[in-house]
Structures are given as C-alpha cells and as structure tokens.
Write a protein that holds these residues in place. Structure first.
Motif, PDB file in Angstrom:
ATOM      1  N   PRO A   1      -7.368  49.061  -8.228  1.00  0.00           N
ATOM      2  CA  PRO A   1      -7.835  48.799  -9.601  1.00  0.00           C
ATOM      3  C   PRO A   1      -6.997  48.817 -10.686  1.00  0.00           C
ATOM      4  CG  PRO A   1      -8.754  50.858  -8.929  1.00  0.00           C
ATOM      5  CD  PRO A   1      -7.902  50.370  -7.731  1.00  0.00           C
ATOM      6  N   THR A   2      -7.053  48.012 -11.640  1.00  0.00           N
ATOM      7  CA  THR A   2      -6.209  47.949 -12.650  1.00  0.00           C
ATOM      8  C   THR A   2      -6.830  48.354 -14.010  1.00  0.00           C
ATOM      9  OG1 THR A   2      -6.575  45.648 -13.365  1.00  0.00           O
ATOM     10  CG2 THR A   2      -4.755  45.860 -11.837  1.00  0.00           C
ATOM     11  N   ARG A   3      -8.276  48.450 -13.835  1.00  0.00           N
ATOM     12  CA  ARG A   3      -8.832  49.103 -15.054  1.00  0.00           C
ATOM     13  C   ARG A   3      -9.543  50.425 -14.502  1.00  0.00           C
ATOM     14  NH1 ARG A   3     -11.516  43.884 -15.307  1.00  0.00           N
ATOM     15  NH2 ARG A   3     -13.488  44.840 -15.020  1.00  0.00           N
TER      16      ARG A   3
ATOM     17  N   THR B   1      -6.227  45.026  -3.761  1.00  0.00           N
ATOM     18  CA  THR B   1      -5.036  46.015  -4.304  1.00  0.00           C
ATOM     19  C   THR B   1      -5.774  47.175  -5.132  1.00  0.00           C
ATOM     20  OG1 THR B   1      -5.105  44.505  -6.410  1.00  0.00           O
ATOM     21  CG2 THR B   1      -3.462  44.012  -4.611  1.00  0.00           C
TER      22      THR B   1
ATOM     23  N   GLY C   1     -10.812  44.598 -11.812  1.00  0.00           N
ATOM     24  CA  GLY C   1      -9.267  44.054 -12.008  1.00  0.00           C
ATOM     25  C   GLY C   1      -8.386  43.728 -10.782  1.00  0.00           C
ATOM     26  N   ALA C   2      -8.751  44.367  -9.321  1.00  0.00           N
ATOM     27  CA  ALA C   2      -8.012  44.260  -8.202  1.00  0.00           C
ATOM     28  C   ALA C   2      -8.164  42.847  -7.917  1.00  0.00           C
ATOM     29  CB  ALA C   2      -8.390  45.252  -7.429  1.00  0.00           C
ATOM     30  N   SER C   3      -7.172  42.512  -7.072  1.00  0.00           N
ATOM     31  CA  SER C   3      -7.122  41.068  -6.521  1.00  0.00           C
ATOM     32  C   SER C   3      -7.284  41.251  -5.000  1.00  0.00           C
ATOM     33  CB  SER C   3      -5.769  40.347  -6.500  1.00  0.00           C
ATOM     34  OG  SER C   3      -4.381  41.247  -5.966  1.00  0.00           O
TER      35      SER C   3
END
Length: 369
Positions: A317-319, A315, A294-296
């Motif tokens: 991780p978002t997960r 960035t 999930g990172a950009s």
C-alpha cells in the motif's frame, strides 16, 4: 447543511489577495526588480498545485525585495497539504523564515535586542502557520477517507451476514422439503406401483401407472429444486445471469484501483470454471481496495495441458493502512468454489510487502470438447 465553497472560487480569491498585497508593496518604491519578483510570485502560485516546491522557491525573491509574503504563505500551505515528510516541511519553513528575516542582517550587532528578537518571532511564526494548517487539513481528508472505508467494510460485513442467514434458511427449507415431501411422494409412488401389479382392471392399472409416473417425475423435480435451494445460499445475484470471462474487462475497469490483466484464459472453459475465475479476481480486487490503499494489482491467467492458474498480485500500500473489520467470508467462499472444482486456493504475503492470491484448477473435465 452548510453549502460548500467551490475550490475554484477559493483559488481565485487567494490569487487576488496575493496580487493585491504584492501591488501594495511595489507602489511605494517601484523598481524593475521588485516588479519582476512580484509578477514571478503571482505566476508561481498559479501553478502551485502542479509543482508545489518549485512554486515556493519562485515566490521567495518577492519576500526579499518588495516584502510581499502572501504568495509564499500560499505556496507553503500547498507544499504542506501535498507532502507528509517533516524533513521537507521543516526545510521549507526554515528557508521561508530565513528569507523573511533577511533584513535583520542589518542589525546583526544588536541581534539580541528586543526589537530584533521580536522581528525574528514575527517572521518564523507566520511561516509555520500555513504548514500546520496544511497538515491539519491533510489529516482531516485522510481521516474522512478511512471512515468511508470503514463504513464500506461494515456494509460488506452486514451483507455477508444477511447472506449467511439466508443460506441457512434455504438449507433448512431444503432439508424439510427433502425429508417430508420426498417421503410422502415416495410412498405414493410405491403404493401406485403396488396397485398396478395387484389390479386386473385395465383402467385402474393405467391410472395407477399414471400416478406412479407423476410421482417419479415429481421426485426428480423436487431433487432439482432442493439442489437449487442449497446452491442459492450465496448472494441474490445468483438468480441473475452469471458473469463469464467476457465480463473481466468491465470488472477490472470498475475496480477503482490500478489493475491490469497480463494474459487471457483459454477458450472453451465450462461455465462453473469461468465463474470461479471471475469471483476469485473480484474478491482479490476487493481485498486490495480494502486492505492495501493505493496499491496496484497484476492479474495473470496461465495454463498448461493439465492445470489453469489464476494469480492476483498487489504491490504494498502507498497510503497508511487501516485495520478494517473482516470475517474472511469472501476467502472462505473462494476456497469452497475451488474445492468443488477439485482445485486449490493459496493466499499469502509477498517478499516486497504486497499480497498474492493464487487459484489452481484442473483443466481435465472442465474444458469443452
């Protein structure tokens, strides 16, 4: 294999059931207010995927007036399948259960009666069921994604192991060719040179010179083949046309992550430098996809009069992060490429929890004049 039911068919059935239940609750005692609330509830579940929480709120009036609860249960499931926050889910559960139990206010003096307590249980448990179901299916989807990531990582490791074995075999073959064939051909060249010097026959001298020259040419070609064998101990795609900086846009577009290139490399770079930049960005994006779901990522290529720097920063991780198996062959290969070009490779975490990979290469000697 069991055929999968299309999601649109499931949505259509859910909407029909909610509409039918709402209609059955309005028919016995029709009123404008009840009709308006059930129409609002049915319209809300049509947009529940886009606005889960507002859709849930819009279905609550239908629970109070005509007593239609199916739309609210559907909205509760959608909220649970979208969000992990237990504060939000508990709040939605309490609000839905409280709205459903609103009629119990009439029996407040006898609240501790058996009928009142059973009614409270009957209202709270159905409100909890769609939340638990949504969390279960959400966990199931996340587990399937993690298993797929693990399988991809294992496949990558197997491919790297096979390439390492191939590299060792090619290096061994290169050593054998150099030690055996080179030695024998060198002897032929030396003896042919000696024959040319010792003989007085012009024909023999010419033949000896031809043999010596062919031996020298063979040695040159053999050294070139040995170098190719040693350099080809990387993936089989090395035998195909190598990527250049013109292929970066396609690489970024096909990376399956949110990545952007904020600057371009200077013109006139030698092919080895272009390949090093491409492979560095490729490996960095692969690592982002594997280790930071999930990172950009941001790709910056800067340069001055002496050095060129490639920086790939992602960035956090978002997960949920899953520890995937890795032998770090990719970073080792990048370090070797950088060393061959007299450059340096640096990797490490960033203060905000992301990660950064930086390749610095000298421009002197690697730019076309």
């Amino acid at each position: 294999m069991t055929p999968k039911v299309p999601p649109r068919l499931i949505d259509s059935l859910v909407i029909l059931i909610a509409a039918a239940e709402a209609l059955l609750n309005v028919i016995p005692e029709p009123s404008p207010v009840a009709t308006a609330t059930v129409v609002l509830a049915v319209l809300a579940i049509l947009v529940r995927d886009r606005w889960p929480v507002p859709a849930l709120v819009a279905t609550l009036p239908a629970v109070v007036f005509p007593g239609a609860i199916v739309a609210t249960l559907v909205a509760l499931y959608t909220v649970s399948s979208r969000y992990r926050s237990w504060w939000l889910l508990t709040a939605c559960w309490l609000v839905a259960a409280g709205i459903a139990a609103f009629p119990l206010v009439e029996v407040a003096p006898q609240f501790w009666d058996t009928d009142a307590m059973l009614g409270l249980i009957y209202f709270t448990m159905p409100a909890a069921a769609p939340i638990l179901l949504g969390q279960f299916l959400r966990s199931q989807r996340e587990l399937a994604l993690k298993l797929d990531e693990v399988e991809q990582a294992r496949e990558h490791e197997r491919r790297l192991d096979a390439e390492a074995i191939l590299a060792r075999e090619r290096n061994q073959l290169a050593r054998e060719m150099h030690d055996v064939v080179s030695h024998q051909v060198s002897l032929i060249a030396v003896q042919a040179g000696a024959l040319k010097v010792s003989t007085t026959d012009p024909t023999a001298r010419q033949a000896a010179e031809n043999v010596r020259q062919l031996s020298v040419n063979t040695l040159d070609e053999l050294r070139h083949m040995v170098n190719l064998l040693r350099a080809s101990g990387t993936p089989a795609t090395e035998l195909t046309p190598q990527p250049t900086l013109t292929d970066l846009a396609r690489l970024i577009d096909n990376s399956a992550i949110d990545a952007r290139l904020v600057s371009d490399a200077p013109d006139g770079l030698e092919p080895p430098v272009q390949r090093a930049i491409y492979r560095t960005i490729q490996e960095a994006l692969t690592n982002v996809r594997k280790h930071a779901p999930g990172a950009s990522a941001t790709i910056d290529i800067s340069h001055d009069d002496t050095d060129l720097t490639v920086t790939v920063t992602n960035t956090p991780p978002t997960r949920p992060h899953l520890a995937l198996p890795s032998a770090r062959h990719g970073l080792v290969g990048l370090q070797e490429r950088a060393t061959l070009l007299k450059g340096k490779l640096h990797t490490g975490p960033t203060p905000d929890g992301g990660y950064q990979l930086r390749l610095r290469l000298p421009l002197i000697g690697h730019a076309r004049g």
